[in-house]
Scaffold this motif. Structure first.
Motif, PDB file in Angstrom:
ATOM      1  N   SER A  90      19.812-111.873 -17.672  1.00 41.32           N
ATOM      2  CA  SER A  90      20.245-111.113 -16.328  1.00 41.32           C
ATOM      3  C   SER A  90      21.214-111.894 -15.534  1.00 41.32           C
ATOM      4  O   SER A  90      22.052-111.181 -14.516  1.00 41.32           O
ATOM      5  CB  SER A  90      19.095-110.989 -15.204  1.00 41.32           C
ATOM      6  OG  SER A  90      18.914-112.167 -14.632  1.00 41.32           O
ATOM      7  N   ASN A  92      20.971-113.623 -13.037  1.00 40.63           N
ATOM      8  CA  ASN A  92      20.577-113.365 -11.599  1.00 40.63           C
ATOM      9  C   ASN A  92      19.191-114.226 -11.575  1.00 40.63           C
ATOM     10  O   ASN A  92      18.639-114.542 -12.428  1.00 40.63           O
ATOM     11  CB  ASN A  92      20.464-112.209 -11.064  1.00 40.63           C
ATOM     12  CG  ASN A  92      21.815-111.330 -10.797  1.00 40.63           C
ATOM     13  OD1 ASN A  92      22.559-111.906 -10.055  1.00 40.63           O
ATOM     14  ND2 ASN A  92      22.129-110.284 -11.449  1.00 40.63           N
ATOM     15  N   ASN A  95      14.051-112.986  -8.940  1.00 41.32           N
ATOM     16  CA  ASN A  95      13.605-111.768  -7.896  1.00 41.32           C
ATOM     17  C   ASN A  95      14.544-110.886  -7.601  1.00 41.32           C
ATOM     18  O   ASN A  95      14.784-110.318  -6.440  1.00 41.32           O
ATOM     19  CB  ASN A  95      12.865-112.333  -7.031  1.00 41.32           C
ATOM     20  CG  ASN A  95      13.799-113.564  -6.149  1.00 41.32           C
ATOM     21  OD1 ASN A  95      14.838-113.459  -6.508  1.00 41.32           O
ATOM     22  ND2 ASN A  95      12.934-114.230  -5.232  1.00 41.32           N
ATOM     23  N   SER A  96      15.547-110.857  -8.357  1.00 44.48           N
ATOM     24  CA  SER A  96      16.860-110.026  -7.605  1.00 44.48           C
ATOM     25  C   SER A  96      16.581-108.561  -7.927  1.00 44.48           C
ATOM     26  O   SER A  96      16.128-108.145  -8.955  1.00 44.48           O
ATOM     27  CB  SER A  96      18.387-110.379  -8.599  1.00 44.48           C
ATOM     28  OG  SER A  96      19.063-109.400  -8.057  1.00 44.48           O
ATOM     29  N   ILE A  97      16.827-108.103  -6.538  1.00 44.67           N
ATOM     30  CA  ILE A  97      16.705-106.536  -6.524  1.00 44.67           C
ATOM     31  C   ILE A  97      18.049-105.596  -6.799  1.00 44.67           C
ATOM     32  O   ILE A  97      17.945-104.431  -7.242  1.00 44.67           O
ATOM     33  CB  ILE A  97      15.931-106.188  -5.367  1.00 44.67           C
ATOM     34  CG1 ILE A  97      15.001-104.984  -5.265  1.00 44.67           C
ATOM     35  CG2 ILE A  97      17.096-106.030  -4.073  1.00 44.67           C
ATOM     36  CD1 ILE A  97      14.203-104.814  -4.188  1.00 44.67           C
ATOM     37  N   VAL A  98      19.105-106.409  -6.719  1.00 43.34           N
ATOM     38  CA  VAL A  98      20.577-105.803  -6.795  1.00 43.34           C
ATOM     39  C   VAL A  98      20.368-105.119  -8.235  1.00 43.34           C
ATOM     40  O   VAL A  98      21.001-103.929  -8.415  1.00 43.34           O
ATOM     41  CB  VAL A  98      21.555-107.025  -6.506  1.00 43.34           C
ATOM     42  CG1 VAL A  98      22.776-106.197  -6.780  1.00 43.34           C
ATOM     43  CG2 VAL A  98      21.413-107.283  -5.057  1.00 43.34           C
TER      44      VAL A  98
ATOM     45  N   ILE B  97      20.306-100.354  -1.587  1.00 42.32           N
ATOM     46  CA  ILE B  97      19.312-101.699  -1.167  1.00 42.32           C
ATOM     47  C   ILE B  97      20.052-102.794  -1.708  1.00 42.32           C
ATOM     48  O   ILE B  97      19.774-103.936  -1.290  1.00 42.32           O
ATOM     49  CB  ILE B  97      18.147-101.468  -2.206  1.00 42.32           C
ATOM     50  CG1 ILE B  97      16.996-102.129  -1.381  1.00 42.32           C
ATOM     51  CG2 ILE B  97      18.259-101.955  -3.532  1.00 42.32           C
ATOM     52  CD1 ILE B  97      15.488-101.687  -1.714  1.00 42.32           C
ATOM     53  N   VAL B  98      21.317-102.743  -2.428  1.00 44.26           N
ATOM     54  CA  VAL B  98      22.061-103.773  -2.915  1.00 44.26           C
ATOM     55  C   VAL B  98      22.543-104.637  -1.567  1.00 44.26           C
ATOM     56  O   VAL B  98      22.253-105.900  -1.520  1.00 44.26           O
ATOM     57  CB  VAL B  98      23.131-103.392  -3.715  1.00 44.26           C
ATOM     58  CG1 VAL B  98      24.074-104.487  -3.946  1.00 44.26           C
ATOM     59  CG2 VAL B  98      22.669-102.755  -4.949  1.00 44.26           C
ATOM     60  N   GLU B 101      20.287-106.872  -0.023  1.00 41.41           N
ATOM     61  CA  GLU B 101      19.853-108.069  -0.410  1.00 41.41           C
ATOM     62  C   GLU B 101      20.906-109.119  -0.097  1.00 41.41           C
ATOM     63  O   GLU B 101      20.652-110.419   0.109  1.00 41.41           O
ATOM     64  CB  GLU B 101      19.447-107.937  -1.897  1.00 41.41           C
ATOM     65  CG  GLU B 101      18.947-109.346  -2.375  1.00 41.41           C
ATOM     66  CD  GLU B 101      18.354-109.152  -3.577  1.00 41.41           C
ATOM     67  OE1 GLU B 101      19.245-108.482  -4.591  1.00 41.41           O
ATOM     68  OE2 GLU B 101      17.577-109.943  -4.121  1.00 41.41           O
ATOM     69  N   TYR B 102      22.249-108.761  -0.410  1.00 41.13           N
ATOM     70  CA  TYR B 102      23.127-109.565  -0.243  1.00 41.13           C
ATOM     71  C   TYR B 102      23.350-110.162   1.019  1.00 41.13           C
ATOM     72  O   TYR B 102      23.653-111.210   1.250  1.00 41.13           O
ATOM     73  CB  TYR B 102      24.616-108.859  -0.561  1.00 41.13           C
ATOM     74  CG  TYR B 102      25.140-108.844  -2.012  1.00 41.13           C
ATOM     75  CD1 TYR B 102      25.029-110.015  -2.727  1.00 41.13           C
ATOM     76  CD2 TYR B 102      25.394-107.712  -2.664  1.00 41.13           C
ATOM     77  CE1 TYR B 102      25.147-110.091  -4.157  1.00 41.13           C
ATOM     78  CE2 TYR B 102      25.726-107.703  -4.101  1.00 41.13           C
ATOM     79  CZ  TYR B 102      25.716-108.742  -4.570  1.00 41.13           C
ATOM     80  OH  TYR B 102      25.819-109.010  -6.012  1.00 41.13           O
ATOM     81  N   LEU B 170      11.707-104.833   1.458  1.00 43.03           N
ATOM     82  CA  LEU B 170      12.531-105.925   1.374  1.00 43.03           C
ATOM     83  C   LEU B 170      13.007-106.409   2.851  1.00 43.03           C
ATOM     84  O   LEU B 170      13.148-107.833   3.098  1.00 43.03           O
ATOM     85  CB  LEU B 170      13.802-105.264   0.747  1.00 43.03           C
ATOM     86  CG  LEU B 170      14.971-106.156   0.391  1.00 43.03           C
ATOM     87  CD1 LEU B 170      14.650-107.411  -0.503  1.00 43.03           C
ATOM     88  CD2 LEU B 170      16.085-105.394  -0.259  1.00 43.03           C
TER      89      LEU B 170
ATOM     90  N   GLY D  91      25.707-111.448 -18.408  1.00 43.40           N
ATOM     91  CA  GLY D  91      25.290-110.244 -18.115  1.00 43.40           C
ATOM     92  C   GLY D  91      26.154-109.138 -17.634  1.00 43.40           C
ATOM     93  O   GLY D  91      25.961-108.097 -17.273  1.00 43.40           O
ATOM     94  N   ARG D 108      31.467-117.939 -16.119  1.00 48.74           N
ATOM     95  CA  ARG D 108      30.210-118.091 -16.622  1.00 48.74           C
ATOM     96  C   ARG D 108      30.006-118.809 -17.874  1.00 48.74           C
ATOM     97  O   ARG D 108      29.198-119.510 -18.053  1.00 48.74           O
ATOM     98  CB  ARG D 108      29.633-116.799 -16.794  1.00 48.74           C
ATOM     99  CG  ARG D 108      28.822-116.153 -15.796  1.00 48.74           C
ATOM    100  CD  ARG D 108      27.670-117.038 -15.354  1.00 48.74           C
ATOM    101  NE  ARG D 108      26.945-116.731 -13.968  1.00 48.74           N
ATOM    102  CZ  ARG D 108      25.866-115.807 -13.695  1.00 48.74           C
ATOM    103  NH1 ARG D 108      25.291-115.399 -15.128  1.00 48.74           N
ATOM    104  NH2 ARG D 108      25.413-115.769 -12.629  1.00 48.74           N
TER     105      ARG D 108
END
Lengths: 304, 304, 304, 304
Positions: A90, A92, A95-98, B97-98, B101-102, B170, D91, D108
């Motif tokens: 990933s 990331n 637990n990334s939701i993005v 939702i992105v 989180e950021y 979230l 990714g 990366r």
């Protein structure tokens, strides 16, 4: 040099060394652990096992359980499982939701939380009593009837689990969660709450060394080819955004958990478990990583 | 040219024109609407009102309600509200939702869903009976005791609301939701389910024209300065990732809802509501946008 | 209270106050400035001008020039300009390259660097001698033949301009840059190097107050409607990821530059320029923002 | 079954099969290739080599060259190389500029374009004549003095290389490019333009099978441990956002290029090269991937 000598060397060098990091603190149960605990166990398919330190002390295996739930779901569903979860690293945190939103509800792999929740959902769909049946599967896999859930850990996870609840609802909004959100999360938190010692953990992963024995449970086979693929996934994705580093430094398929455990396997040779609860910034056991790096360097046995 | 003439021209040109777009379909209640409905109403602070078409037909105001709940919360909490929600345009769709989180759980502004859920949480904390008190506030603001929730819409939203549930969890995981997730969501879905006609909607927004009357409710004032700031927010953020376009083409503070309504205000002059349920790709009424662009062009009255 | 009294009050309160921030330091020329300099100038379309402090001191207008280059390009190309650049706020810093990649080479708006580089490219395509013709346009707009480029600033920008070069090459890779990258960048760095005092800057923006005079240059008109749209863009996008905040606190269309200047306009009333070189974390003049907030609060004249 | 039999089977099944995909078309030189070409070559460290089809036809190795430039830079700089480039899978597609901005100019891994450009920069810093010295290194590694650059490919890449130029300027803006941008890009485009046949390619990668021979060049050693790490990187990152899939389906460290070539190694056993120019949506040879999957399945020799 035999495995026991290598473990002795590692223990001598690392057991009292401070490699920094801190114990997981998001739930009180994980925080209560002895932060200086350290143990290792090697299950050798060709000879005697080797072990040092608190190899017999049980800890919360946490995300390591995701490999076992994947194994169970893969044996039941076969290839069609991969319509609902990917096989790519990933890049990331776990637990990334993005990423889940960008990729329209298909988790990158079964080891990020979103992917493990989808796998839990698959098992809820197939099992009569998911918690009992899963524990039974793990006991059979490890040949150890004493493995149990820690109910306190499971219910603490639930109380602190808003981010996982967000992930599960987002999966549901993308139609990638079949069962009731609360039921799936309850099962997911349970499966992460299993406790094992290094000895038990390394024995549980013996089938992943492809030691020639095909594992069967309830009429479903976990085939050699499936085990190879799970190993490939552990190598690509087993340490979140530190997976490349683990491949680079250690060179084995493996999986870590925030309880401080790491398990790794060398096909045709051995499975190895290490426990040390202080985690680095990426959420992986700091001393555990170092110990495994020393193990593959000193034995010369990585897969590369 | 007076407002009525302008409305007549717009109606003549647009009422039977096909500007594309389609009715919101994520819940059955919104889908049942007459997709060709079209009405407008101008509340003029200096003279007679003007209206055309189905200005008296009630529709679901949906996100337009976010301005009213913001007004109520702002009047109660004052500036401290902005510790929990920002004032910047998001550059993203309303339900992203992105970004949340950021930005570690602080929604970009009160008009994206995450921000409106935080505002709903603020109201739940302050109100004795949130649903009754909020409806009372809206009725007082509009001088209209017949405004009601549509309970079917609210419960359909809830059934389809996994994405909003993900957002709320979230927020909770970032400690930016004080009350129980289900209670806040239930209130949030209710406040979006209010129904009004264009006439009622434009009258409800008369206080936002800063017509000299400071609005009071339950001992809390909605001050002139607060109204100016809410207008600034409507201009910057009222149309999600089409807010710049609306400022550019129409040049008024305004807010849209997926029920096909748009309301806009010209400080010191008028408030205007339009309804036409076919939405463009950004989720804003296609014909409504065109009608408002014609209105400010023909009257010459934008804020720029 | 008349404008001069308001400026005197602001000067008394702010001139010796420390509001933090620091002078732009990415090129030596900008760093050489007196960091405590402070001046303001109001050009009043209905009466006498007002001014305080170092209103006559010239500074580098930097990104404020993007409004003038946009005005020139818009007058030449008309609406087709918007095929190559958007009108939405970006929600990101001025120099973000991320958004540009996500949006396939169409910059969000003409005030992020990518958008201003596209506008510069448009001018390079249309003008015989871009640097001479653009300066001539600015001189005519301001009625001031003494406005000049600062060649040292332009060449320092070029030497430090790897990020802008990255942006320009990325635009080219998406076929949204017609001319040679180096030629466009050279022109872009020049147009940002123009120097003006607060007095000159506020006079240059008088046409944006829509004072009834349509501006013509070389046969192309800058129409009233185009000016309104540029004002809408300044309000939505003039302060990068602090644009919402500026609309919220000040309530005027405006544009800032890293030289510490800010210009703002109130249609039908006044244009105002402020200069104070210490920048906040978002790259906007800290004292300038405060001064403008006080100005609209004390005069009561914002557009909301 | 011996390798030759396996290759024969694969060739019989795949050579005339249409697996879709299309030839790289961003430069004319790559487009000119015979899209149905197909060849394979296995260099066996324990016995006879095996080969089928157009194993002797030269093609542009493109990104496969990134492994060789990494090997050269790693042998010169050792571990300090990893201060400037990471070891994690991205990714993302190979040419993503987004990630580079988020991660402040540290690519990366060395196989995304940004990482390979940093590696090229390292070589430019160390080599007297980068193009001549690098070619010499590759010739020594392969034991083949006839390997050459294709100058037409290199100059076409340059003409079409705006995205790589954007990446290089962005690296420079983050101070992660030491030399002149144009010089580094010229070298980078040359190293990607090397041409080899499957036979030559598989022989060039023999040292990566860790066949016991430590490779030396100009006083610098490419150690066993460094080769292991490069293999780990190939496994984690060799196929861009399809790296997990390759590990999962094939189970070998490998690297692909847009010229349609793929090379892979099995430590202690063999190196294998395949060529088929039709690429799938991720930019990897469609038939090449299938052929390698069949090879490890039929031989039973993957690293897992």
């Amino acid at each position: 040099m035999n495995y026991q000598d290598v473990l002795n060397n590692i223990y001598a060098e690392l057991s009292s060394k401070d490699l920094g990091g801190s114990v997981a603190s998001y739930i009180p149960e994980l925080q209560k652990v002895d932060s200086d605990g350290f143990g290792m166990y090697v299950s050798n398919i060709a000879g005697e096992d080797a072990f040092v330190g608190e190899y017999d002390h049980r800890f919360s295996i946490q995300s390591i359980s995701k490999v076992l739930s994947l194994a169970m779901a893969f044996s039941i569903e076969g290839e069609q499982l991969w319509h609902r979860v990917g096989v790519e690293p990933s890049g990331n945190p776990f637990n990334s939701i993005v990423q889940l939103e960008y990729e329209r509800g298909i988790p990158r792999n079964p080891f990020v939380n979103a992917g493990a929740i989808v796998v839990a959902d698959v098992l809820v769909s197939h099992l009569n009593d998911p918690k009992i049946d899963y524990l039974d599967f793990v006991r059979k896999l490890s040949g150890n009837d004493h493995i149990v859930y820690n109910g306190d850990v499971a219910s603490s996870e639930k109380d602190a689990g808003y981010l996982n609840a967000a992930v599960a609802h987002l999966l549901k909004s993308f139609d990638n969660l079949t069962n009731d959100v609360d039921e799936v999360l309850d099962f997911y938190f349970h499966l992460c709450s299993i406790e094992m010692s290094c000895k038990e953990l390394s024995q549980t992963f013996l089938p992943f060394t492809e030691n020639g024995i095909v594992f069967e449970y309830n009429g479903y086979q976990l085939t050699q080819s499936q085990v190879k693929r799970i190993n490939a996934l552990m190598l690509s994705c087993g340490f979140y955004d530190e997976s490349g580093e683990f491949a680079f430094e250690v060179g084995l398929p493996g999986k870590s958990g925030v309880g401080g455990g790491i398990v790794a396997v060398h096909p045709q040779r051995y499975s190895i478990a290490v426990w040390s609860p202080r985690l680095n910034a990426k959420g992986n056991s700091a001393k555990g990583l170092k110990a495994l790096e020393m193990f593959t360097t000193e034995t010369g046995y990585s897969i590369f």
